[in-house]
Design a protein around this motif. Structure first.
Motif, PDB file in Angstrom:
ATOM      1  N   LYS A   1       0.095  -8.574   3.053  1.00 29.16           N
ATOM      2  CA  LYS A   1      -1.195  -8.519   2.373  1.00 29.16           C
ATOM      3  C   LYS A   1      -1.362  -9.714   1.423  1.00 29.16           C
ATOM      4  O   LYS A   1      -0.372 -10.241   0.898  1.00 29.16           O
ATOM      5  CB  LYS A   1      -1.315  -7.203   1.594  1.00 29.16           C
TER       6      LYS A   1
ATOM      7  N   ALA B   1       2.775  -4.115   4.432  1.00 28.03           N
ATOM      8  CA  ALA B   1       2.356  -4.383   3.055  1.00 28.03           C
ATOM      9  C   ALA B   1       2.673  -5.808   2.620  1.00 28.03           C
ATOM     10  O   ALA B   1       1.858  -6.453   1.950  1.00 28.03           O
ATOM     11  CB  ALA B   1       3.024  -3.378   2.115  1.00 28.03           C
TER      12      ALA B   1
ATOM     13  N   THR C   1       6.329   0.957   6.507  1.00 28.59           N
ATOM     14  CA  THR C   1       5.203   0.482   5.699  1.00 28.59           C
ATOM     15  C   THR C   1       5.439  -0.879   5.045  1.00 28.59           C
ATOM     16  O   THR C   1       4.486  -1.575   4.691  1.00 28.59           O
ATOM     17  CB  THR C   1       4.858   1.499   4.599  1.00 28.59           C
TER      18      THR C   1
ATOM     19  N   ASP D   1      -3.508  -1.918  -4.543  1.00 30.25           N
ATOM     20  CA  ASP D   1      -4.299  -3.083  -4.947  1.00 30.25           C
ATOM     21  C   ASP D   1      -3.755  -3.788  -6.182  1.00 30.25           C
ATOM     22  O   ASP D   1      -4.493  -4.460  -6.900  1.00 30.25           O
ATOM     23  CB  ASP D   1      -5.771  -2.702  -5.172  1.00 30.25           C
TER      24      ASP D   1
ATOM     25  N   TYR E   1      -0.413  -1.476  -1.654  1.00 33.18           N
ATOM     26  CA  TYR E   1      -1.579  -0.757  -1.152  1.00 33.18           C
ATOM     27  C   TYR E   1      -2.404  -0.134  -2.275  1.00 33.18           C
ATOM     28  O   TYR E   1      -3.531   0.294  -2.067  1.00 33.18           O
ATOM     29  CB  TYR E   1      -1.147   0.321  -0.146  1.00 33.18           C
TER      30      TYR E   1
ATOM     31  N   PRO F   1       5.444  -1.036  -0.997  1.00 31.64           N
ATOM     32  CA  PRO F   1       4.176  -0.780  -0.298  1.00 31.64           C
ATOM     33  C   PRO F   1       3.211   0.076  -1.109  1.00 31.64           C
ATOM     34  O   PRO F   1       1.989  -0.141  -1.054  1.00 31.64           O
ATOM     35  CB  PRO F   1       4.623  -0.047   0.979  1.00 31.64           C
ATOM     36  N   GLU F   2       3.724   1.024  -1.882  1.00 31.40           N
ATOM     37  CA  GLU F   2       2.857   1.862  -2.717  1.00 31.40           C
ATOM     38  C   GLU F   2       2.114   0.992  -3.736  1.00 31.40           C
ATOM     39  O   GLU F   2       0.926   1.209  -4.007  1.00 31.40           O
ATOM     40  CB  GLU F   2       3.678   2.939  -3.434  1.00 31.40           C
TER      41      GLU F   2
END
Length: 488
Positions: free
Chosen positions: A298, A295, A291, A190, A188, A184-185
């Motif tokens: 996305k 994620a 999370t 991008d 998120y 997720p890091e």
């Protein structure tokens, strides 16, 4: 009382605890050897984005050194700060021999251990405490062509902070607890992230709440105010999470409802199906996360469930023939958790080696701390301890209470060497094997809890039972060499 000389291997949470407890008992002839340049163990080694403990932080600190955490599940940096705080306060940082590894431990003719290190130093001690932990040797998968990849590649336990990930296509192999934190890091952030999943995980949605500053100030002014919170967290871990895995019906039902309900955060039916495990909840170590599911939905996230065929210069080719082009490849593939003190040479009584004991792939101990054939050698957090569902610090504190009773027997001249009987080791192995039949760990999955024979090696009963078996050593289960038999 006699004062033994003791050598401790490792300055992580368990090794530091051993050092502190020995000094509290007045034992000062203690050598602490640590392979790295500072204390910390797991929290020093792992620095990947998003790293956090999956045990409630108020339940994850030494009972004698409370700490006011910022989050319900403490992040890695804060945990490392806590370890260094403990190291400084109790003199460990000043006393430890850093940047040194133990290369061999050999039990000598005079009932002492001959220890050699990577720096060429040698020590003769009465006792050795191995506190190396279980998750410190990164495991790299056996995938054809992994050395052919032309981009940057690393294991999550060896994170490359010097690599700029901006604009890079990132691949992550693995979806265990670590991957659920780091993926997720990256998403998120991008980055374009491709996740290669072999087996989906059950995920418990425990939010990582930040404690408000006013509450933290109240705790800091009067730490006794944390007692109720700590008791609540202890109950949550031991009565819900532990009991859910060891066959207690109601906690297991609650955990099933939480995990299966959490899956419905995945809106796409096909994606939800690919993220749904086909084994029992808790069979693998339960992932604590809120999370990952958000994620992975996305547009810059891609879940690949097709098996990996090989790795090429430009990326990963899956078994359907598709090449997934990547600039960075990250391995989140776990650890060699059965290494323990190895690769050091460990030779016990009569030339008996640790490979002799564990050559069958069955890792047997007595009550998780003693090894047959290795007198006065303590293995902290060894096979047969409840490492799969409880706080390592709490387990280690209980084990050290047990170990200190053994050491006191030596100090009181009741014996000069101690090890378990063959019968005691066999009975403990039978006791573990009998208990696992009613647990979720035989629920149809492959996990790092299993030895080479497929047998779970962790303690399969509730916390109260663990307290019972580690309350007091039973002399009938021990081979104790009398002091008068010592060779001068």
């Amino acid at each position: 009382m006699r004062q033994p000389s003791v050598l401790i291997i490792g300055a992580g949470a368990t090794g530091m605890l051993a050092y502190i407890k020995l000094h509290e008992a007045g034992i000062t002839d203690v050598i602490l050897i640590e392979k790295a340049d500072r204390v910390g163990g797991t929290w020093r080694e792992n620095t990947y984005p998003g790293i956090a403990c999956d045990i409630p932080a108020p339940h994850y600190c030494y009972s004698f050194e409370p700490y006011v955490w910022t989050h319900h599940l403490a992040y890695g940096g804060e945990l490392q700060d806590y370890m260094e705080h403990v190291g400084h306060k109790y003199g460990i940082t000043q006393a430890a021999r850093f940047g040194e590894t133990v290369t061999s431990c050999v039990y000598g003719d005079h009932g002492k251990w001959q220890v050699e290190t990577s720096k060429g130093d040698a020590f003769t001690v009465d006792m050795v405490i191995s506190a190396t932990g279980i998750l410190h040797h990164p495991k790299w998968p056996d995938i054809k062509g992994k050395d052919d990849f032309s981009g940057e590649a690393w294991h999550t336990a060896q994170w490359r902070h010097d690599v700029d990930l901006a604009g890079k296509r990132i691949g992550v192999i693995g979806t265990g607890s670590t991957a659920h934190q780091v993926i997720p890091e990256l998403i998120y952030g991008d980055h374009d992230v491709t996740v290669f999943q072999r087996t989906p995980q059950w995920v418990a949605p425990v939010p990582n709440i930040r404690f408000p500053e006013w509450l933290r100030r109240r705790w800091q002014r009067k730490p006794a105010r944390m007692r109720a919170w700590k008791a609540a967290y202890r109950w949550l871990v031991q009565s819900v999470f532990v009991n859910a895995t060891v066959g207690k019906w109601l906690p297991n039902k609650v955990m099933n409802i939480l995990c299966r309900g959490h899956l419905w955060r995945i809106r796409d039916r096909d994606l939800r199906s690919r993220l749904t495990p086909d084994y029992e909840v808790g069979c693998k170590r339960l992932v604590i996360n809120t999370t990952f599911y958000g994620a992975i939905q996305k547009p810059n996230a891609h879940l690949i469930t097709e098996g990996i065929d090989k790795i090429e210069a430009q990326g990963v080719r899956t078994k359907d023939g598709v090449l997934h082009e990547l600039d960075v490849l990250i391995y989140s593939t776990g650890f060699h958790n059965f290494n323990y003190m190895r690769p050091m040479t460990l030779v016990g009584r009569d030339g008996h080696t640790i490979e002799d004991s564990w050559s069958t792939g069955q890792y047997q101990t007595h009550r998780g701390v003693l090894l047959e054939g290795f007198p006065n050698f303590i293995l902290m957090l060894g096979p047969g301890t409840p490492i799969g569902n409880n706080t390592i610090i709490g387990i280690a504190e209980r084990q050290m209470d047990y170990v200190m009773q053994l050491i006191d027997m030596w100090r009181e001249r009741k014996m000069s060497a101690i090890e378990p009987t063959s019968q005691a080791v066999a009975e403990f192995a039978e006791y573990i094997a009998k208990g696992v039949t009613g647990t979720v760990w035989v629920g149809g999955c492959q996990s790092w809890y299993l030895d080479a024979s497929g047998q779970p090696t962790i303690f399969p009963y509730d916390w109260n039972e663990f307290l019972r078996i580690t309350e007091k050593p039973d002399p009938a289960e021990l081979v104790m060499t009398p002091v008068e038999d010592e060779v001068a």
